[in-house]
Scaffold this active site. Structure first.
Site, PDB file in Angstrom:
ATOM      1  N   ALA A  77      51.325 -13.718 -30.419  1.00  0.00           N
ATOM      2  CA  ALA A  77      50.526 -14.515 -31.343  1.00  0.00           C
ATOM      3  C   ALA A  77      50.383 -15.902 -30.753  1.00  0.00           C
ATOM      4  O   ALA A  77      51.335 -16.460 -30.204  1.00  0.00           O
ATOM      5  CB  ALA A  77      51.196 -14.592 -32.708  1.00  0.00           C
ATOM      6  N   LYS A  78      49.177 -16.389 -30.873  1.00  0.00           N
ATOM      7  CA  LYS A  78      48.894 -17.701 -30.321  1.00  0.00           C
ATOM      8  C   LYS A  78      49.836 -18.749 -30.918  1.00  0.00           C
ATOM      9  O   LYS A  78      50.336 -19.619 -30.226  1.00  0.00           O
ATOM     10  CB  LYS A  78      47.429 -18.050 -30.624  1.00  0.00           C
ATOM     11  CG  LYS A  78      46.947 -19.342 -30.048  1.00  0.00           C
ATOM     12  CD  LYS A  78      46.736 -19.182 -28.553  1.00  0.00           C
ATOM     13  CE  LYS A  78      46.559 -20.452 -27.755  1.00  0.00           C
ATOM     14  NZ  LYS A  78      46.569 -21.720 -28.355  1.00  0.00           N
ATOM     15  N   ARG A  79      50.119 -18.600 -32.220  1.00  0.00           N
ATOM     16  CA  ARG A  79      50.920 -19.638 -32.870  1.00  0.00           C
ATOM     17  C   ARG A  79      52.359 -19.646 -32.355  1.00  0.00           C
ATOM     18  O   ARG A  79      53.102 -20.584 -32.562  1.00  0.00           O
ATOM     19  CB  ARG A  79      50.880 -19.512 -34.390  1.00  0.00           C
ATOM     20  CG  ARG A  79      51.513 -18.254 -34.916  1.00  0.00           C
ATOM     21  CD  ARG A  79      51.448 -18.157 -36.427  1.00  0.00           C
ATOM     22  NE  ARG A  79      52.009 -16.895 -36.853  1.00  0.00           N
ATOM     23  CZ  ARG A  79      51.370 -15.745 -36.805  1.00  0.00           C
ATOM     24  NH1 ARG A  79      50.133 -15.710 -36.382  1.00  0.00           N
ATOM     25  NH2 ARG A  79      51.946 -14.622 -37.175  1.00  0.00           N
ATOM     26  N   GLY A 118      52.992 -19.389 -29.192  1.00  0.00           N
ATOM     27  CA  GLY A 118      52.985 -19.925 -27.838  1.00  0.00           C
ATOM     28  C   GLY A 118      52.409 -19.024 -26.767  1.00  0.00           C
ATOM     29  O   GLY A 118      52.396 -19.390 -25.604  1.00  0.00           O
TER      30      GLY A 118
END
Ligand code: GLU
Length: 275
Positions: A236-238, A240
């Site tokens: 997930a982008k959130r 990292g």
């Protein structure tokens, strides 16, 4: 002819997991002499960032993929409304005003997508304003009888939409839910092989039911394994995982990256969850 698709939602940048998914769909189509489609799933107006669609195209081109683009969901709202209307006429939809928190508090079971809606509004008679519309799954299954679907990797499956409960098909805050929009779109786009991550495996039970109710063609599915972080959670982008846009702008070679993903050589700490 085999037709596959990659259907990203423009609410955040694509990451390596998306790249892997797009490559799987692209390569399956190419290996079978078929077509590979890109569909922008921008049904969620509040969360959609239209400028991301252009980034997605740049990312896919950078990976060396070629595609045909089909209409974005925002261009197909009347189709979803018409599909919902048919289901309403069959007496299979009912309005629901419960909030997410109310559903979570009242739920007796947890399903593949979280708390299973316990049917609070199923027998209401009024149609309140600002309601979502849910599918009466038990009644719908009574109408269709048992249904099956086929995953290329996992084999034949019995449709068990009840696992997800009475899902929302028309949302309070968006024109249609993912389940209705994606099912209508895959039929409209002539998709023969729905290629996506295993995180959406359970959603297919509902999609198969909608196909039966709406008289839509039944494709096959290919739910591929997900790329996961060391803790086993999907990328997930959130958390990292780098965005493809970042890697592209940093001058990384997208085709080299695509070939690494094809060969299951992943960056440190990332692996394919085969569980
Ligand atoms: N738009 C969904 C997502 O980005 C994918 C839907 C699908 O492949 O059916 O997660």
């Amino acid at each position: 002819m085999e037709i596959t698709r990659f259907a990203p939602s423009p609410n955040g940048p694509l990451h390596l997991g998306h790249a892997y998914s797009a490559i799987v769909a692209h390569d399956l189509a190419r290996a079978r002499g078929g077509r590979f489609l890109l569909r922008i799933e921008d049904i969620d107006g509040a969360r959609s960032r239209p400028e991301l669609a252009a980034e997605f195209r740049a990312d896919l081109a950078w990976l060396g993929l070629e595609w045909e683009e089909t209409p974005a969901q925002s261009a197909r709202l009347p189709r979803y409304e018409a599909a919902a209307e048919r289901l309403r006429e069959m007496g299979l939809l009912y309005p629901c005003t419960c909030t997410r928190a109310e559903v979570a508090a009242a739920a007796r079971e947890s399903g593949p997508e979280g708390p299973v809606y316990p049917g609070t509004c199923r027998n209401g008679s009024a149609v309140p304003t600002g309601a979502a519309w849910r599918l009466d799954v038990a009644r719908a299954m009574k109408r269709t009888g048992p249904l099956e679907w086929e995953d290329e990797l996992a084999g034949p499956q019995q449709a068990r939409p009840e696992l997800l409960g009475d899902v929302v098909l028309m949302r309070k805050d968006a024109p249609a839910s993912y389940h209705l929009a994606a099912t209508v779109d895959d039929a409209a786009d002539g998709v023969t092989l729905v290629t996506r991550g295993r995180d959406l495996f359970a959603a297919t039970h509902v999609h198969r039911l909608l196909q039966a109710l709406l008289g839509l063609p039944v494709p096959r599915w290919h739910h591929h394994a997900l790329l996961v972080e060391p803790d086993g959670r999907k990328l997930a982008k959130r958390r990292g995982s780098p965005g493809l846009d970042q890697l592209r702008r940093a001058g990384r070679d997208g085709m080299v990256l695509a070939n690494s993903l094809r060969n299951h050589r992943f960056p440190a700490g990332i692996s394919l969850d085969r569980a």
